[in-house]
Scaffold this active site. Structure first.
Site, PDB file in Angstrom:
ATOM      1  N   LYS A 256       0.838  -1.206   0.000  1.00  0.00           N
ATOM      2  CA  LYS A 256       0.000   0.000   0.000  1.00  0.00           C
ATOM      3  C   LYS A 256       0.868   1.250   0.000  1.00  0.00           C
ATOM      4  CE  LYS A 256      -1.790   2.403   3.327  1.00  0.00           C
ATOM      5  NZ  LYS A 256      -1.560   3.757   2.778  1.00  0.00           N
TER       6      LYS A 256
ATOM      7  N   GLU B  29      11.254  15.098  14.991  1.00  0.00           N
ATOM      8  CA  GLU B  29      11.490  15.039  13.553  1.00  0.00           C
ATOM      9  C   GLU B  29      10.540  16.031  12.883  1.00  0.00           C
ATOM     10  OE1 GLU B  29      10.068  11.543  11.429  1.00  0.00           O
ATOM     11  OE2 GLU B  29      11.900  11.589  10.248  1.00  0.00           O
TER      12      GLU B  29
ATOM     13  N   GLU C 230      11.020   0.664   9.443  1.00  0.00           N
ATOM     14  CA  GLU C 230      11.964   1.725   9.053  1.00  0.00           C
ATOM     15  C   GLU C 230      11.281   3.036   9.388  1.00  0.00           C
ATOM     16  OE1 GLU C 230      14.906   1.091   7.954  1.00  0.00           O
ATOM     17  OE2 GLU C 230      14.758  -1.003   7.349  1.00  0.00           O
TER      18      GLU C 230
ATOM     19  N   CYS D  63      13.765  10.703   5.861  1.00  0.00           N
ATOM     20  CA  CYS D  63      13.877  10.086   7.197  1.00  0.00           C
ATOM     21  C   CYS D  63      15.269  10.278   7.771  1.00  0.00           C
ATOM     22  CB  CYS D  63      13.556   8.608   7.099  1.00  0.00           C
ATOM     23  SG  CYS D  63      14.500   7.777   5.831  1.00  0.00           S
TER      24      CYS D  63
HETATM   25  P1  NAD Z   1       2.938   7.722   8.422  1.00  0.00           P
HETATM   26  O1  NAD Z   1       3.467   6.807   9.458  1.00  0.00           O
HETATM   27  O2  NAD Z   1       1.860   8.650   8.782  1.00  0.00           O
HETATM   28  O3  NAD Z   1       2.378   6.872   7.187  1.00  0.00           O
HETATM   29  C1  NAD Z   1       3.143   5.914   6.535  1.00  0.00           C
HETATM   30  C2  NAD Z   1       2.211   4.921   5.893  1.00  0.00           C
HETATM   31  O4  NAD Z   1       1.491   4.227   6.903  1.00  0.00           O
HETATM   32  C3  NAD Z   1       1.171   5.508   4.967  1.00  0.00           C
HETATM   33  O5  NAD Z   1       1.027   4.633   3.881  1.00  0.00           O
HETATM   34  C4  NAD Z   1      -0.078   5.515   5.831  1.00  0.00           C
HETATM   35  O6  NAD Z   1      -1.264   5.439   5.076  1.00  0.00           O
HETATM   36  C5  NAD Z   1       0.097   4.271   6.650  1.00  0.00           C
HETATM   37  N1  NAD Z   1      -0.564   4.265   7.954  1.00  0.00           N
HETATM   38  C6  NAD Z   1      -0.896   5.325   8.736  1.00  0.00           C
HETATM   39  N2  NAD Z   1      -1.465   4.881   9.888  1.00  0.00           N
HETATM   40  C7  NAD Z   1      -1.459   3.530   9.832  1.00  0.00           C
HETATM   41  C8  NAD Z   1      -1.876   2.509  10.729  1.00  0.00           C
HETATM   42  N3  NAD Z   1      -2.413   2.793  11.920  1.00  0.00           N
HETATM   43  N4  NAD Z   1      -1.690   1.233  10.368  1.00  0.00           N
HETATM   44  C9  NAD Z   1      -1.123   0.926   9.199  1.00  0.00           C
HETATM   45  N5  NAD Z   1      -0.719   1.845   8.294  1.00  0.00           N
HETATM   46  C10 NAD Z   1      -0.881   3.140   8.622  1.00  0.00           C
HETATM   47  O7  NAD Z   1       4.204   8.452   7.846  1.00  0.00           O
HETATM   48  P2  NAD Z   1       4.269   9.497   6.663  1.00  0.00           P
HETATM   49  O8  NAD Z   1       3.884  10.823   7.209  1.00  0.00           O
HETATM   50  O9  NAD Z   1       3.559   9.012   5.449  1.00  0.00           O
HETATM   51  O10 NAD Z   1       5.824   9.444   6.319  1.00  0.00           O
HETATM   52  C11 NAD Z   1       6.747  10.138   7.001  1.00  0.00           C
HETATM   53  C12 NAD Z   1       7.495   9.247   7.973  1.00  0.00           C
HETATM   54  O11 NAD Z   1       8.145   8.165   7.313  1.00  0.00           O
HETATM   55  C13 NAD Z   1       8.604  10.019   8.650  1.00  0.00           C
HETATM   56  O12 NAD Z   1       8.600   9.794  10.036  1.00  0.00           O
HETATM   57  C14 NAD Z   1       9.876   9.438   8.020  1.00  0.00           C
HETATM   58  O13 NAD Z   1      11.000   9.568   8.820  1.00  0.00           O
HETATM   59  C15 NAD Z   1       9.488   8.036   7.764  1.00  0.00           C
HETATM   60  N6  NAD Z   1      10.373   7.407   6.751  1.00  0.00           N
HETATM   61  C16 NAD Z   1      11.298   6.493   7.149  1.00  0.00           C
HETATM   62  C17 NAD Z   1      12.137   5.918   6.230  1.00  0.00           C
HETATM   63  C18 NAD Z   1      13.175   4.896   6.665  1.00  0.00           C
HETATM   64  O14 NAD Z   1      13.669   4.168   5.826  1.00  0.00           O
HETATM   65  N7  NAD Z   1      13.524   4.805   7.926  1.00  0.00           N
HETATM   66  C19 NAD Z   1      12.051   6.253   4.887  1.00  0.00           C
HETATM   67  C20 NAD Z   1      11.103   7.185   4.497  1.00  0.00           C
HETATM   68  C21 NAD Z   1      10.256   7.756   5.448  1.00  0.00           C
END
Ligand code: NAD
Length: 791
Positions: free
Chosen positions: A192, A397, A266, A300
């Protein structure tokens, strides 16, 4: 005006990237059916849709099918149906499919890049030169792993159906990081994308159709948190791979506790960018621009905390400000743009809110004097100075173009400041003195360290974090393990100990001296805090002796002793090896006594008892031998850089041991953790703890530094819970009943410690599979240190 003045006065002209192909694709595509399930395009069963819009203008791009639970069920069912054939297909067959995907992506490289920039807002220079080429490299690199799987990963099998949930900041690249290793390992997937950026995943699914990916092997569903949660909670999924915020990562850790699902997370970061006074400052400024303003800071591993050595701080900040004034903020489809819009209004509001709060807490926020485009979610690059370590801009962050700056006096202070965060994803170290940089890198609690560089990635090199940045690695050999299950010699289910189970009272015959074994903490035998003891029964139900009944306070003391022990993690691998050999030697000297104890407590025959002692000594020998052989690797990514994949201890590891084969299981769990330099807090078998307490003297005679191993006897379930909740425990291995294992996973969310449980089952500890690399891998973190070379 002479020619030089003319050159310097010259303005950038517009350099727009053509988007007619992307427009045509958007116009032709039927988004009313945007779920790719079992090789077919479907609408959501509910008929619901959500909108995706262009961050640079706010314009609606498409209405996308919004998957509900029924659609997720269908996607998981399709993946499950496709799994047996796909996982049984030859490595060569899977390699051809992965290669075909990579080649097909190459043919549509520009379309991918333009669509990504339109949907996410990232400058075309980045999507064209970084995101898309790296995504392609990932598929082609993993074609090789598919083909060598059996040889490179013997004793492993594909984990099964994989659910993957990704964020919006690198939509196509995160998809590639997830799907390529899963397919190479023989898994099938339900992925997804994030709700802000669905488009390139749809184009990717079209590529899968053309590249001959069998139906049901790749399923791509669209939607928001609810769809994500439906994947996470689906019982047909055997592994969850998640990239996103730490907050959602913790929700997923809890949701999957006790389910037996394999999990990799991650998560977010607050990475340090450390500039020493002997750094090449101009290069460091360029690195910093890339470190924090790449993708508008929505990265990230963004170097969002600048730590600069006091003596050069003012000069360096002045250079940074000059460079910031030259950053070009504008349309993502202009080839000269450095900074595009943020992904969405919600993200823009969040960034503004955090800056306002940081300023309220004393930070001074500076922005260059530049005009922003009149439409879209743009934000100027921002530099925060006078930031105290507790300021929200130093701790949270931001995920936007905001750099928090602090200064340090010496190397120790730089390391301390860098590690003063709950995250541990990446760090960047700038110094012309390579000795210094390589002295600092191992001391940073981060999964990736770039020396004189930043944001370097490659499919062959692992990426992932420590602490609340999550666990698991993506990329390379270590990333493959995330999609494979080790074949362990799983034994019968462990029954929970009856609460407050009756204690034997009648003393066993021949028990010469009444002795109560204490706890072993910080190299000393100490009384339990509560001053209660637990009676230990012989196999015939009589009293064999008593052990201390450890409680929360005892575990806290043991963890503190393990944390304070520096001599063991800092010892050389050869030194650890020698100590473990010595331990084996000393155990061997008392083999008869331990065999007699096993007979008395467990009721095994004399021959079996002798065998268990012999196997325990052999296992100590094995890990003594492996202590200086289970080493890291050197990667040679396609650039002038070497990447050192270093094996580091996880830290303080809690171990809860089961009852079967009580001496052998204790040694089999504790020895690999010690061999890799971890310090240990072990809770031995609840029923037969005397085998572990009898080891105290063996340990005392074996030159193990105080605090390297600590032993707390008592009720396993209770002590496992204390270890799981303790934020200074970095790893936890639990072989106990199913309920205790599930609770340990759920309770680990505080610091996201690495938890390994037997899911309610023990192992046959005598089997050869109950030893070796599968155990050592759990005892290490892999840190990738990138070291560029050349003039
Ligand atoms: P987010 O956690 O809000 O969402 C990430 C994904 O999870 C989306 O697809 C979202 O629809 C889904 N999601 C949200 N709530 C959920 C739940 N309760 N259960 C299952 N899925 C759910 O994060 P974001 O705002 O989309 O992305 C930013 C974050 O991602 C930042 O914290 C960033 O650091 C992190 N990130 C980490 C890496 C890494 O490799 N460590 C890489 C890229 C981004």
């Amino acid at each position: 005006m002479n020619i030089l003045e003319r050159y310097h006065a010259m303005e950038y002209g517009p350099a727009p990237e053509a988007h007619n192909e992307a427009d045509a694709w958007l116009a032709a595509r039927d988004f009313s059916k945007s779920l790719f399930i079992d090789g077919a395009w479907k609408a959501a069963a509910s008929g619901k849709t959500f909108e995706t819009s262009e961050p640079s203008s706010g314009k609606l791009l498409a209405k996308i099918s919004d998957a509900g639970a029924a659609d997720i069920d269908a996607a998981v069912a399709a993946a499950a149906k496709a799994l047996p054939k796909w996982s049984a297909s030859s490595g060569y067959a899977r390699a051809k499919v992965l290669y075909a995907i990579g080649r097909a992506m190459q043919r549509h490289q520009r379309l991918f890049a333009v669509l990504e920039s339109i949907d996410n807002g990232k400058p075309i220079r980045e999507s064209r030169d970084i995101d898309v080429p790296l995504a392609i490299r990932h598929f082609i690199h993993h074609a090789g792993w598919a083909q060598t799987l059996e040889k490179d990963f013997p004793e492993h099998k594909p984990v099964g159906v994989v659910g993957q949930v990704i964020p919006w900041n690198f939509p196509l690249l995160m998809l590639a990081w997830k799907i390529a290793p899963a397919l190479a390992a023989g898994c099938t997937v339900v992925l997804k994308p994030a709700e802000f950026t669905p488009l390139t995943a749809i184009l990717f699914a079209e590529i899968c159709e053309r590249a001959g990916v069998p139906k049901g092997v790749v399923n791509i569903v669209q939607g928001g948190p609810e769809a994500g949660a439906a994947i996470v909670n689906n019982p047909g999924v055997q592994k969850i791979a998640f990239t996103g915020s730490s907050e959602v990562g913790k929700i997923i850790r809890k949701a999957t506790a006790g389910s037996g699902k394999k999990l990799s997370l991650e998560l977010g970061g607050k990475s340090a960018f450390i500039v020493f006074e002997d750094a090449d400052l101009d290069s460091a400024v360029e690195g910093l621009v890339d470190g924090i303003w790449f993708n508008q800071g929505q990265v990230c591993c963004a170097g969002s905390r600048l730590l600069v050595q006091e003596g050069i701080a003012d000069a360096f900040i002045a250079k940074v400000k000059v460079r910031m004034s030259r950053l070009r903020v504008g349309s993502p489809l202009d080839k000269n743009t450095d900074i595009g819009p943020l992904v969405d209004r919600t993200q823009l509001d969040r960034v503004k809110g955090l800056i306002a709060e940081g300023a309220k807490q004393g930070a001074v926020c500076w922005q260059p004097d530049a005009a922003l485009p009149t439409t879209g979610y743009y934000h100027l690059p921002t530099l925060a100075t006078s930031v105290s370590p507790a300021n929200i801009l130093a701790q949270e962050e931001v995920f936007g173009p905001v750099l928090a700056t602090m200064s340090f006096r010496n190397t120790e202070e730089a390391i301390e400041l860098a590690n003063n965060t709950r995250y541990g994803l990446a760090a960047s170290v700038w110094s012309e003195n390579l000795n210094l940089a390589l002295h600092v890198a191992p001391q940073l609690k981060a999964g990736v360290v770039w020396v004189n560089g930043t944001n370097m990635f490659d499919a062959a090199c692992g990426f992932g974090g420590y602490r609340e940045s999550g666990f698991g690695r993506e990329g390379g050999r270590e990333g493959m393990f995330e999609y494979l299950a080790a074949k362990l010699p799983v034994g019968p289910a462990i029954k929970p100990a009856a609460a407050g189970s009756a204690q034997p009272v009648e003393q066993a015959d021949g028990l010469a001296i009444d002795r109560t074994a204490k706890l072993f903490i910080g190299g000393k035998q100490v009384r339990p805090d509560g001053n209660y003891s637990l009676g230990v029964a012989t196999a015939k139900g009589k009293l064999a002796g008593e052990v201390g009944l450890g409680n929360r306070k005892d575990i806290r003391d043991a963890v503190a002793a393990a944390r304070a022990c520096k001599a063991w993690p800092e010892a050389t691998a050869f030194n650890r090896s020698q100590v473990l050999y010595y331990l084996a030697e000393n155990l061997s000297g008392r083999a008869d006594e331990f065999a007699a104890r096993l007979v008395q407590l467990t009721g095994v025959g004399a021959k079996a008892a002798r065998e268990e002692v012999e196997q325990s000594i052999e296992r100590l020998f094995l890990y003594a031998g492996l202590a200086d052989k289970f080493e890291g690797r050197v990667h040679q990514p396609p650039a002038r850089v070497v990447t050192l994949a270093l094996h580091e201890p996880v830290g303080v590891v809690g171990i809860v041991a089961p009852d079967n084969q009580p001496l052998l299981n204790f040694v089999s769990l504790v020895a690999p953790a010690l061999a890799m330099g971890n310090t240990v807090v072990a809770v031995p078998s609840e029923r037969h703890p005397l085998l572990a307490t009898d080891l105290y003297q063996v340990i005392e005679y074996s030159d193990i530094p105080a605090g390297a191993i600590n032993i707390v006897t008592g009720r396993s379930a209770e002590l496992a819970g204390v270890l799981a909740k303790h934020d200074d425990v970095d790893g936890l291995w639990v072989f106990a009943d199913a309920d205790t294992c599930a609770k340990a996973e759920a309770d680990s969310v505080g610091n996201l410690k690495r938890v390994w449980t037997g899911n309610g089952r023990s192992l046959d500890w005598a089997a050869s599979d109950a030893a070796g690399e599968a155990f050592l891998r759990r005892a290490i973190e892999i840190k990738n240190v990138w070291v560029p070379y050349g003039d």
